[in-house]
Design an enzyme around this catalytic site. Structure first.
Site, PDB file in Angstrom:
ATOM      1  N   GLU A  94      85.552  30.519  65.454  1.00 42.11           N
ATOM      2  CA  GLU A  94      84.465  30.654  66.200  1.00 42.11           C
ATOM      3  C   GLU A  94      83.389  29.644  65.943  1.00 42.11           C
ATOM      4  OE1 GLU A  94      84.894  34.960  68.333  1.00 42.11           O
ATOM      5  OE2 GLU A  94      83.721  34.962  66.468  1.00 42.11           O
ATOM      6  N   CYS A 147      76.648  26.220  64.328  1.00 46.36           N
ATOM      7  CA  CYS A 147      77.011  27.222  63.555  1.00 46.36           C
ATOM      8  C   CYS A 147      78.555  27.087  63.380  1.00 46.36           C
ATOM      9  CB  CYS A 147      76.579  28.440  63.611  1.00 46.36           C
ATOM     10  SG  CYS A 147      77.158  29.728  62.581  1.00 46.36           S
ATOM     11  N   CYS A 177      87.953  35.596  56.326  1.00 51.41           N
ATOM     12  CA  CYS A 177      87.264  35.615  55.121  1.00 51.41           C
ATOM     13  C   CYS A 177      87.668  36.523  53.869  1.00 51.41           C
ATOM     14  CB  CYS A 177      85.716  35.928  55.012  1.00 51.41           C
ATOM     15  SG  CYS A 177      84.673  35.565  53.825  1.00 51.41           S
ATOM     16  N   CYS A 216      81.976  41.805  52.542  1.00 50.75           N
ATOM     17  CA  CYS A 216      80.588  42.102  52.948  1.00 50.75           C
ATOM     18  C   CYS A 216      80.625  43.673  53.597  1.00 50.75           C
ATOM     19  CB  CYS A 216      79.886  41.141  53.391  1.00 50.75           C
ATOM     20  SG  CYS A 216      79.731  39.681  52.184  1.00 50.75           S
ATOM     21  N   CYS A 243      79.602  42.635  57.417  1.00 55.61           N
ATOM     22  CA  CYS A 243      79.718  41.574  58.280  1.00 55.61           C
ATOM     23  C   CYS A 243      81.092  41.691  59.009  1.00 55.61           C
ATOM     24  CB  CYS A 243      79.938  40.381  57.322  1.00 55.61           C
ATOM     25  SG  CYS A 243      80.338  38.863  58.096  1.00 55.61           S
ATOM     26  N   CYS A 268      74.757  36.082  63.896  1.00 58.75           N
ATOM     27  CA  CYS A 268      75.460  36.157  62.508  1.00 58.75           C
ATOM     28  C   CYS A 268      76.193  37.425  62.189  1.00 58.75           C
ATOM     29  CB  CYS A 268      74.257  36.138  61.489  1.00 58.75           C
ATOM     30  SG  CYS A 268      73.597  34.416  60.980  1.00 58.75           S
TER      31      CYS A 268
HETATM   32  N1  SAH Z   1      79.908  33.384  53.613  1.00 60.97           N
HETATM   33  C1  SAH Z   1      78.709  32.415  53.974  1.00 60.97           C
HETATM   34  C2  SAH Z   1      78.589  31.996  55.123  1.00 60.97           C
HETATM   35  C3  SAH Z   1      78.912  33.006  56.525  1.00 60.97           C
HETATM   36  S1  SAH Z   1      77.600  34.235  56.746  1.00 60.97           S
HETATM   37  C4  SAH Z   1      77.574  33.718  53.414  1.00 60.97           C
HETATM   38  O1  SAH Z   1      77.759  34.769  53.225  1.00 60.97           O
HETATM   39  O2  SAH Z   1      76.634  33.020  53.484  1.00 60.97           O
HETATM   40  C5  SAH Z   1      76.287  33.609  57.430  1.00 60.97           C
HETATM   41  C6  SAH Z   1      75.184  34.455  57.331  1.00 60.97           C
HETATM   42  O3  SAH Z   1      75.113  36.015  58.243  1.00 60.97           O
HETATM   43  C7  SAH Z   1      74.989  35.153  55.857  1.00 60.97           C
HETATM   44  O4  SAH Z   1      73.661  35.184  55.459  1.00 60.97           O
HETATM   45  C8  SAH Z   1      75.314  36.597  56.082  1.00 60.97           C
HETATM   46  O5  SAH Z   1      74.775  37.533  55.167  1.00 60.97           O
HETATM   47  C9  SAH Z   1      74.967  36.919  57.428  1.00 60.97           C
HETATM   48  N2  SAH Z   1      75.328  38.103  58.127  1.00 60.97           N
HETATM   49  C10 SAH Z   1      76.755  38.660  58.038  1.00 60.97           C
HETATM   50  N3  SAH Z   1      76.736  39.812  58.752  1.00 60.97           N
HETATM   51  C11 SAH Z   1      75.634  40.063  59.218  1.00 60.97           C
HETATM   52  C12 SAH Z   1      75.243  40.954  60.084  1.00 60.97           C
HETATM   53  N4  SAH Z   1      75.926  41.812  60.825  1.00 60.97           N
HETATM   54  N5  SAH Z   1      73.963  40.841  60.780  1.00 60.97           N
HETATM   55  C13 SAH Z   1      73.180  39.662  60.553  1.00 60.97           C
HETATM   56  N6  SAH Z   1      73.658  38.638  59.561  1.00 60.97           N
HETATM   57  C14 SAH Z   1      74.727  38.743  59.043  1.00 60.97           C
END
Ligand code: SAH
Length: 345
Positions: A94, A107, A114, A118, A121, A339
């Site tokens: 995406e 973005c 991945c 986390c 996420c 995000c």
């Molecule tokens: N792997 C990389 C890039 C992808 S995530 C990283 O972790 O930075 C991009 C951003 O979205 C990161 O800052 C992550 O912490 C945030 N993110 C992930 N899940 C989220 C959620 N459910 N709500 C808001 N931000 C989120």
């Protein structure tokens, strides 16, 4: 045989030149093809009209042109556009266009799925299927740039590597894509307008500094307490905060670029005084600013964003310590484009 043909977009400019030379043809033909592929974004050899028929047939017998296609496009009320992008092998990633009054940001994804885990996420539920190639990353930017021009009458102003995947686990290809994005014979964008976001892999952060990259760095911190961070970002067990901090200090020493910490505040997870103090202490050790981001809830999760008063306490304490802090509201929530919500729904 179709299957034995190579993707011409995997070739560098030099390799294209060598290809023509090795067939007894002028080397400038390689440069012409490179411009068709990368400047004009052509996906059909027959559209390369300054080549002769002979050149085109030669190319067709050796190569195919792999490229991405927009599979589904969803528009949010706030103007955000989420694209499901189909790759040549039918996997889907995406990419999102995020317009505000002053900028239009792309973005982009760096991996299909991945490998990190986390807990907050949505992409983590997909597992990592494969890395994206440089041209697949570049194509996302080209596609979003076209959308920006079409819908907002202006080219992209910024690019963030905050889509699916961990860019530092596909470092070589991400770097190669940025080279094309910034190359005058590609999109010619300034690296200052590009930000790579990582979950924080110390060895690779040092490598970026050694490679003298010119783009910005954001780190998804979410907690400055090791035991808390491990709970929400389990892979962080392998990369203690101490080590992360040292790599960031190294980054700053060599790039003189301030780091952005992305940070979500959750109820019952990182909403105490101790959490706030730990963040302040961490930030004071390396030139940085904090981007508090709104939590976008994902399926099957009980995690909840902390109350506004807690966010205010974070903002006040950071500001009192002269640490710059911004609070970013999410965009494209109604289409799951925000995000952490990218999960090929
Ligand atoms: N792997 C990389 C890039 C992808 S995530 C990283 O972790 O930075 C991009 C951003 O979205 C990161 O800052 C992550 O912490 C945030 N993110 C992930 N899940 C989220 C959620 N459910 N709500 C808001 N931000 C989120």
């Amino acid at each position: 045989m179709e299957d034995s043909k190579k993707d011409i977009r995997a070739l560098s400019k030099e390799e294209l030149i060598t290809f023509f030379e090795s067939h007894g043809m002028a080397s400038f033909r390689g440069k012409q093809v490179y411009q068709w592929l990368w400047q004009k974004g052509v996906h059909d050899f027959d559209l390369m009209t300054n080549l002769t028929l002979e050149h085109r047939e030669l190319l067709k017998s050796h190569f195919e042109i792999n490229h991405i296609r927009i599979d589904v496009q969803q528009k949010s009320k706030d103007g955000t556009i989420k694209n499901a992008i189909k790759l040549h092998d039918n996997l889907v990633v995406e990419s999102v266009l995020i317009p505000t009054s002053t900028r239009t940001t792309a973005c982009v994804s760096s991996q299909v799925g991945c490998s990190l885990d986390c807990t907050f996420c949505a992409t983590a539920s997909l597992k990592r299927m494969r890395n994206l190639n440089p041209d697949e990353i570049y194509d996302q930017v080209v596609t979003i740039n076209q959308q920006s021009i079409y819908y907002h009458q202006r080219p992209l102003s910024n690019i963030v590597f905050m889509g699916m995947g961990e860019p530092l686990m596909n470092y070589k290809n991400v770097l190669a894509s940025i080279e094309k994005i910034t190359d005058p014979e590609g999109l010619g964008m300034s690296p200052k307008r590009i930000t790579l976001s990582t979950s924080g892999i110390p060895k690779m952060i040092r490598k970026m500094a050694d490679d003298k990259v010119k783009f910005g760095l954001a780190v998804s911190l979410h907690s400055a307490r090791q035991e808390v961070r491990e709970q929400i970002m389990p892979f962080a067990q392998k990369f203690p905060l101490e080590e992360l901090l040292e790599s960031l200090q190294y980054w700053y020493e060599f790039t003189k670029k301030r780091i952005t910490f992305e940070y979500i505040v959750w109820e019952g997870i990182n909403d105490t005084r101790e959490d706030i103090q730990a963040l302040v202490k961490f930030c004071l050790k390396v030139p940085s600013k904090v981007n508090l981001i709104q939590y976008n809830s994902i399926d099957n999760s009980t995690m909840k964003q902390a109350a506004p008063a807690i966010l205010d306490a974070y903002i006040k304490t950071l500001t009192d310590s002269r640490i710059q802090v911004t609070y970013r509201r999410s965009r494209g929530e109604d289409i799951d484009a925000a995000c952490g919500q990218l999960a090929n729904k």
